[in-house]
Design an enzyme around this catalytic site. Structure first.
Site, PDB file in Angstrom:
ATOM      1  N   ASN A  66     132.825  59.776 -28.727  1.00  0.00           N
ATOM      2  CA  ASN A  66     133.656  58.707 -28.165  1.00  0.00           C
ATOM      3  C   ASN A  66     134.515  58.053 -29.241  1.00  0.00           C
ATOM      4  OD1 ASN A  66     132.553  59.076 -25.625  1.00  0.00           O
ATOM      5  ND2 ASN A  66     131.205  57.299 -25.721  1.00  0.00           N
ATOM      6  N   ARG A 392     141.261  67.639 -13.881  1.00  0.00           N
ATOM      7  CA  ARG A 392     140.399  68.346 -14.823  1.00  0.00           C
ATOM      8  C   ARG A 392     139.515  69.285 -14.016  1.00  0.00           C
ATOM      9  NH1 ARG A 392     140.959  65.534 -19.634  1.00  0.00           N
ATOM     10  NH2 ARG A 392     141.210  63.274 -19.463  1.00  0.00           N
ATOM     11  N   ARG A 422     144.632  64.599 -20.658  1.00  0.00           N
ATOM     12  CA  ARG A 422     144.450  64.617 -22.103  1.00  0.00           C
ATOM     13  C   ARG A 422     143.268  65.483 -22.525  1.00  0.00           C
ATOM     14  NH1 ARG A 422     144.399  58.980 -23.720  1.00  0.00           N
ATOM     15  NH2 ARG A 422     146.642  59.148 -23.914  1.00  0.00           N
ATOM     16  N   HIS A 452     146.624  61.778 -10.682  1.00  0.00           N
ATOM     17  CA  HIS A 452     145.209  61.544 -10.959  1.00  0.00           C
ATOM     18  C   HIS A 452     144.386  61.502  -9.675  1.00  0.00           C
ATOM     19  CE1 HIS A 452     141.768  59.038 -12.629  1.00  0.00           C
ATOM     20  NE2 HIS A 452     141.881  59.994 -13.544  1.00  0.00           N
ATOM     21  N   TYR A 485     128.231  62.989 -14.186  1.00  0.00           N
ATOM     22  CA  TYR A 485     129.016  61.818 -13.782  1.00  0.00           C
ATOM     23  C   TYR A 485     128.606  61.408 -12.371  1.00  0.00           C
ATOM     24  CZ  TYR A 485     132.485  62.540 -17.562  1.00  0.00           C
ATOM     25  OH  TYR A 485     133.120  62.674 -18.772  1.00  0.00           O
ATOM     26  N   ARG A 581     131.888  49.799 -16.235  1.00  0.00           N
ATOM     27  CA  ARG A 581     131.189  50.569 -17.248  1.00  0.00           C
ATOM     28  C   ARG A 581     131.782  50.379 -18.644  1.00  0.00           C
ATOM     29  NH1 ARG A 581     132.824  55.973 -16.854  1.00  0.00           N
ATOM     30  NH2 ARG A 581     133.942  55.729 -18.817  1.00  0.00           N
ATOM     31  N   HIS A 609     130.942  56.691 -12.952  1.00  0.00           N
ATOM     32  CA  HIS A 609     132.345  57.079 -12.915  1.00  0.00           C
ATOM     33  C   HIS A 609     133.036  56.739 -11.600  1.00  0.00           C
ATOM     34  CE1 HIS A 609     135.750  60.095 -13.095  1.00  0.00           C
ATOM     35  NE2 HIS A 609     135.833  59.543 -14.289  1.00  0.00           N
TER      36      HIS A 609
END
EC number: 2.7.4.1
Length: 732
Positions: A66, A392, A422, A452, A485, A581, A609
């Site tokens: 991270n 993704r 990304r 997204h 997730y 979160r 998530h």
């Protein structure tokens, strides 16, 4: 609550009149520092004695990964602003230069805490026969094996390079680890500085086989192996000293809005990323000062952070050790359930969805149901078209193969592939090429906005009419992250949502803005306005003396006008509970500003998530009358104004109850994994202390692992006695 010199300003806010007089710093937390506080919570799980030992090491590795990404993206962006002379302030009133200074100090603290956590774990791991960088454990047999390994597997792929005026300084790739050696030629006594870069193809650690290490697991960091056998790299020289370093570079990609060929642009941009500006240099504690100056000069480190590490470079690499085959030191394995509702229809997803809307709660329920939905669509002769967003998809081709099979079967298949996801750009380019070769119509969406939203749309001919089946998700179509997730997958055959989904796809593929939507709200067109309107409605209810509350779960909240609107709602008497979160720029519990706002964060076995937004709508929460939405969007500027996102209202009674009374409520009453945000300091405090963590208390992850979801349980589990949850404010 506030300390001097803020006390007067906050006291003035108590009657509501002074709330707007607060400074930006008093009203908001800094985004970057809030993110670092989140990663600090992740790191703290490495100290959680209630977790198995290798899981604690996993959290330490995650905190390192991270932090690397934070440096490569966020800090690199701030440093770029400083170089460009940007003085625009952040939400809390800090200039880029001020933020870099504050962030740098906090990063140094965090790195020090990472090394302390590793030092605490070392003896515990050694007790279990696992030794990290365990050079002191290397006996004669292990030494013999390691030397042979170095000669046969490392020597052929490393290249020593002299650092002198006659040689250009070698390029050090992003994330690259290298070693510098001070050597003296034995024949004439001349001095040289040599660099050996560690190829990325080599493992981060070398594990010495058990038979050579007395049945113990000994891991030696690759850079230590290289330094250990420096004399083999430089025959005819005496190695007088060595040191290791690691480089992180700016890894963001800037897109030119007028680019004509988006694919070609991204291929070149990915190459530029690997050669980005150096943003961080890590060196070990024994590094030679002259060698450090050489690196500083050659790597152009004017705006870079240089840290000296007393322990291990590249903490993220510990994930290789976590892979050790010791199930006794890891969480008990968990196999996600397959929704009973679908099984009762003999696996026919369309029949199950046609009967009633379904929410699938990942990772407790299998992501396979999403893949099977598309596989069935690919094989079903009644299906005429499939439309799919791909943000993704990971490197596993299960979902991609389903779309390819559908196209090869003659169906009309459209895939919106987001090239701007990304760190997934290369993988998405690969998938796009394979899809196009199979006959899929691949769309890359907007140049200046990421798509997204997570949407699948399947059109099927049934009895002479077309019926649309939709999947709306809060997470990615990624089979690996779907196992760790927590996300929601919503399946529906609601005709209105089908029509709205078609308009969303038309907006992305043809830039056709929908003139009206029946249920769905989308960014950047209507989602923000919908959220603002629902907050305003709660304010109206509160002022009318009716029950008013907002419950929400998200990854981050940074958008200033949303935060200000929540402050206004708090001042009107709306009770607000947020599960955030990660980043939270909102300050809860500030007198006269946010007295009625509570913010908590959940960090645990699974990564939270899903995005859920609920509004009381004049009734005491939770209630059947509450407005409930699931979404792909966080409350951030980018999600609300610069991305294509979806906000889906939940109207089916069973699904509504599952999302509000089960999923969201369980997050609110969780004790074991929850942290409470202090609105004055920005610090987070565990709701449960260490003793109670080990004794027990409500754990939302364990609850979902042991109880079926309401909408997916089917007739066989209809009376299974899922525990009804109740909100008890004292738990917060």
């Amino acid at each position: 609550m506030a300390s001097n010199p803020e006390t007067a300003a906050l006291n003035a806010a108590n009657d509501g009149s002074g709330a707007n007089a607060l400074s930006a710093e008093q009203r908001y937390f800094n985004r970057e520092l809030s993110w670092l506080a989140f990663n600090d919570r992740v790191l703290e799980e490495a100290n959680n004695t209630a977790y198995p030992l290798l899981e604690r090491l996993r959290f330490l590795s995650i905190s390192g990964s991270n932090l690397d990404e934070f440096m490569m993206i966020r800090v690199a962006g701030l440093a770029g602003q400083v170089r460009s002379g940007v003085t625009q302030t952040s939400i809390d009133g800090q200039t880029p230069r001020q933020q870099v200074a504050a962030v740098t100090a906090r990063v140094r603290e965090l790195e020090s805490k990472q090394q302390e956590a590793l030092a605490r774990l070392h003896p515990l791991l050694e007790t279990e026969g696992i030794h990290i960088a365990g050079e002191d454990r290397i006996g004669d047999e292990a030494e013999k094996w390691l030397r042979e390994y170095f000669i046969n597997h490392i020597m052929p792929v490393i290249t020593p390079q002299a650092l002198d005026p006659g040689h250009p300084f070698p390029f050090v790739a992003n994330g690259g680890i290298g070693a510098l050696f001070n050597v003296r030629r034995n024949s004439d006594g001349s001095q040289l500085v040599e660099m050996v870069l560690i190829p990325a193809a080599l493992p981060r650690f070398v594990r010495i086989p058990s038979e050579a290490a007395d049945d113990e697991a000994i891991y030696v960091a690759i850079e230590r192996v290289v330094c250990r056998y420096g004399k083999l790299i430089f025959p005819g020289f005496t190695v007088q000293g060595d040191g290791v370093f690691r480089v992180l570079r700016d890894s963001d990609i800037e897109i030119e809005e007028e680019a004509e060929d988006l694919v070609r642009l991204f291929r070149s941009a990915i190459q530029r990323r690997r050669r980005g500006q150096v943003i961080m240099l890590e060196i070990d504690e024994s590094f030679d000062p002259e060698a450090e100056e050489l690196l500083r000069d050659k790597l152009a480190l004017e705006q870079a952070l240089v840290t000296t590490t007393e322990g291990m470079l590249g903490i993220s690499g510990l994930d290789e050790v976590v892979g050790e085959d010791r199930p006794d030191l890891k969480f008990t394995s968990y196999s996600p359930r397959y929704p009973e509702r679908v099984l009762e229809h003999d696996g026919d997803a369309f029949a199950a969805i046609r009967g009633k809307d379904i929410i699938v709660h990942h990772p407790y329920e299998s992501f396979e149901v999403v893949v099977d939905f598309l596989r069935q669509a690919a094989a079903d002769p009644k299906v005429v078209s499939i439309k799919q967003t791909l943000y993704r998809a990971g490197n596993q081709p299960t979902l991609i193969n389903a779309l390819i099979e559908a196209a090869e079967a003659g169906k009309s298949v459209t895939a919106v592939v987001e090239l701007k996801a990304r760190f997934d750009e290369e993988q998405n380019l690969k998938w796009a090429g394979e899809l196009e070769r199979a006959g899929v119509q691949v769309i890359y969406g907007f140049i200046d906005m990421k798509t997204h939203a997570k949407v699948s749309m399947v059109v099927r001919e049934e009895e002479g009419v077309f019926r649309t089946y939709c999947h709306f998700g809060t997470g990615n179509y990624h089979p690996v992250t779907a196992r760790i997730y927590t996300d929601l997958s919503y399946f529906t055959a609601n005709p209105a949502l089908g029509r709205d989904a078609a308009k969303l796809f038309n907006f992305v593929t043809g830039y056709v803005e929908p003139q009206s939507m029946e249920y769905l709200a989308i960014s950047p067109l209507t989602l923000y306005d919908r959220i603002i309107a629902d907050i305003d409605h709660e304010i109206t209810m509160a002022r009318a003396g009716k029950p008013a509350a907002i419950w929400a779960k998200m990854n981050s909240i940074t958008e200033q006008t949303i935060i200000d609107k929540l402050y206004e709602a708090s001042q009107a008497g709306v009770e607000i509970m947020l599960v955030v979160r990660g980043i939270c720029c909102l300050r809860p519990g500030v007198p006269g500003l946010s007295d009625n706002i509570i913010v908590k964060s959940i960090i645990g076995r699974f990564l939270e998530h899903s995005r859920i937004y609920a509004f009381a709508n004049g009734e005491t929460m939770p209630s059947d009358m509450a407005k409930v939405y699931i979404s792909s969007a966080d409350m951030m500027e980018r999600n609300l104004h610069r991305r294509v996102e979806s906000l889906v209202p939940i109207t089916n009674p069973t699904v509504h109850a599952q999302v509000l009374d089960q999923v969201l409520l369980a997050n609110l009453i969780d004790v074991q994994q929850s942290w409470l945000l202090d609105g004055e300091t920005g610090d987070y405090e565990r709701i449960a202390d260490q003793d109670s963590l080990e004794r027990g208390g409500f754990n939302c992850h364990e609850y979902f692992m042991t109880n079926p979801s309401l909408s997916g349980r089917g007739e066989a589990l209809k009376d299974s006695g899922v525990p009804k949850l109740t909100l008890r404010k004292q738990t917060l």
